[in-house]
Design a protein around this motif. Structure first.
Motif, short mmCIF file in Angstrom:
data_model
loop_
_atom_site.label_atom_id
_atom_site.label_comp_id
_atom_site.label_asym_id
_atom_site.label_seq_id
_atom_site.Cartn_x
_atom_site.Cartn_y
_atom_site.Cartn_z
N GLY A 149 37.48 52.11 28.40
CA GLY A 149 38.51 51.60 29.30
C GLY A 149 38.00 51.35 30.70
N ALA A 150 36.70 51.49 30.92
CA ALA A 150 36.13 51.21 32.24
C ALA A 150 36.34 49.75 32.59
CB ALA A 150 34.65 51.56 32.27
N LEU A 151 36.35 48.89 31.58
CA LEU A 151 36.67 47.48 31.76
C LEU A 151 38.04 47.23 31.17
CD1 LEU A 151 33.28 45.88 30.66
CD2 LEU A 151 34.22 45.90 32.98
N SER A 152 38.88 46.55 31.92
CA SER A 152 40.20 46.17 31.41
C SER A 152 40.57 44.82 31.99
CB SER A 152 41.25 47.23 31.76
OG SER A 152 41.34 47.40 33.16
N ILE A 153 41.66 44.27 31.50
CA ILE A 153 42.11 42.93 31.89
C ILE A 153 43.54 43.02 32.40
CG2 ILE A 153 42.80 40.66 31.00
CD1 ILE A 153 39.82 40.85 31.03
N LYS A 154 43.82 42.25 33.45
CA LYS A 154 45.21 42.00 33.81
C LYS A 154 45.32 40.51 34.10
CE LYS A 154 45.32 42.99 38.79
NZ LYS A 154 45.90 43.83 39.82
N ASP A 155 46.53 40.01 33.95
CA ASP A 155 46.79 38.60 34.20
C ASP A 155 46.98 38.38 35.69
OD1 ASP A 155 46.72 37.97 31.46
OD2 ASP A 155 48.82 38.52 31.23
N ALA A 156 46.48 37.26 36.21
CA ALA A 156 46.68 36.91 37.61
C ALA A 156 48.18 36.85 37.90
CB ALA A 156 46.02 35.57 37.92
N GLY A 157 48.58 37.36 39.05
CA GLY A 157 49.98 37.37 39.44
C GLY A 157 50.76 38.53 38.87
N LYS A 178 36.77 47.68 41.08
CA LYS A 178 36.52 46.31 41.50
C LYS A 178 37.27 45.36 40.58
CE LYS A 178 32.93 47.19 44.39
NZ LYS A 178 33.38 48.21 45.27
N GLU A 179 37.61 44.18 41.12
CA GLU A 179 38.27 43.14 40.33
C GLU A 179 37.48 41.85 40.45
OE1 GLU A 179 42.37 42.71 41.44
OE2 GLU A 179 42.90 44.69 40.66
N TYR A 180 37.39 41.13 39.32
CA TYR A 180 36.68 39.86 39.25
C TYR A 180 37.60 38.87 38.53
CZ TYR A 180 32.82 43.05 40.10
OH TYR A 180 32.01 44.02 40.62
N GLN A 181 37.89 37.75 39.17
CA GLN A 181 38.88 36.81 38.63
C GLN A 181 38.26 35.50 38.18
OE1 GLN A 181 42.38 36.26 41.02
NE2 GLN A 181 43.21 34.69 39.67
N LYS A 182 38.72 35.04 37.03
CA LYS A 182 38.41 33.69 36.53
C LYS A 182 39.72 33.13 35.97
CE LYS A 182 35.56 30.87 33.61
NZ LYS A 182 34.17 30.73 33.22
N GLY A 183 40.24 32.11 36.61
CA GLY A 183 41.50 31.52 36.15
C GLY A 183 42.61 32.54 36.17
#
Length: 138
Positions: free
Chosen positions: A64-72, A6-11
């Motif tokens: 690593g179950a949680l990770s970050i990627k930048d929008a775009g 799943k993905e969750y976006q803020k800004g």
């Protein structure tokens, strides 16, 4: 991307949740309960903190179950070095770009993860926290 992710976006921040990698350490819940609450659906509420706070807490996820990627961007933020840590009575944690090739030949590229050492995981080669339910002493 598998459907369980799943993905969750803020800004500009996208939190990626891969439950197959989770060892249930509760670092996320204990560190930023306003965002990570397993008693609610969805359990991740990105409106509960700033992007900086979310990024900092996700960076503390040992599996690593949680990770970050930048929008775009399609790229998950990955460090170029690799570190492995043996946890007493628990898994081997790795941090840094790593390619895992399974016995079936399938590969996964991850930036963090936890590998089972006790043999009880239902998600081998990854740890699922089963070591805490058995008598496992390294």
């Amino acid at each position: 991307m598998p459907s369980s992710i799943k993905e969750y976006q803020k800004g500009n921040t996208i939190v990626i949740w891969n439950p197959d990698l989770c060892t249930h350490s509760a670092n996320c819940v204990n560190g930023l309960g306003s965002v990570f609450n397993p008693n609610t659906k969805p359990w991740i509420n990105v409106d509960g903190a700033s992007e900086a706070e979310i990024r900092a807490q996700v960076g503390k996820c040992p599996s690593g179950a949680l990770s970050i990627k930048d929008a775009g961007s399609n790229a998950v933020n990955i460090d170029s070095s690799t570190k492995m840590t043996v946890v007493k009575g628990g898994p081997i944690l790795f941090e840094g770009e790593c390619e895992i090739i399974g016995a079936d030949g399938n590969t996964k590229k991850l930036k963090k993860g936890a590998l089972c050492r006790c043999g009880a995981s239902g998600n081998k080669p990854f740890c699922d926290g089963s070591h805490s339910k058995i008598t496992f002493d390294s």
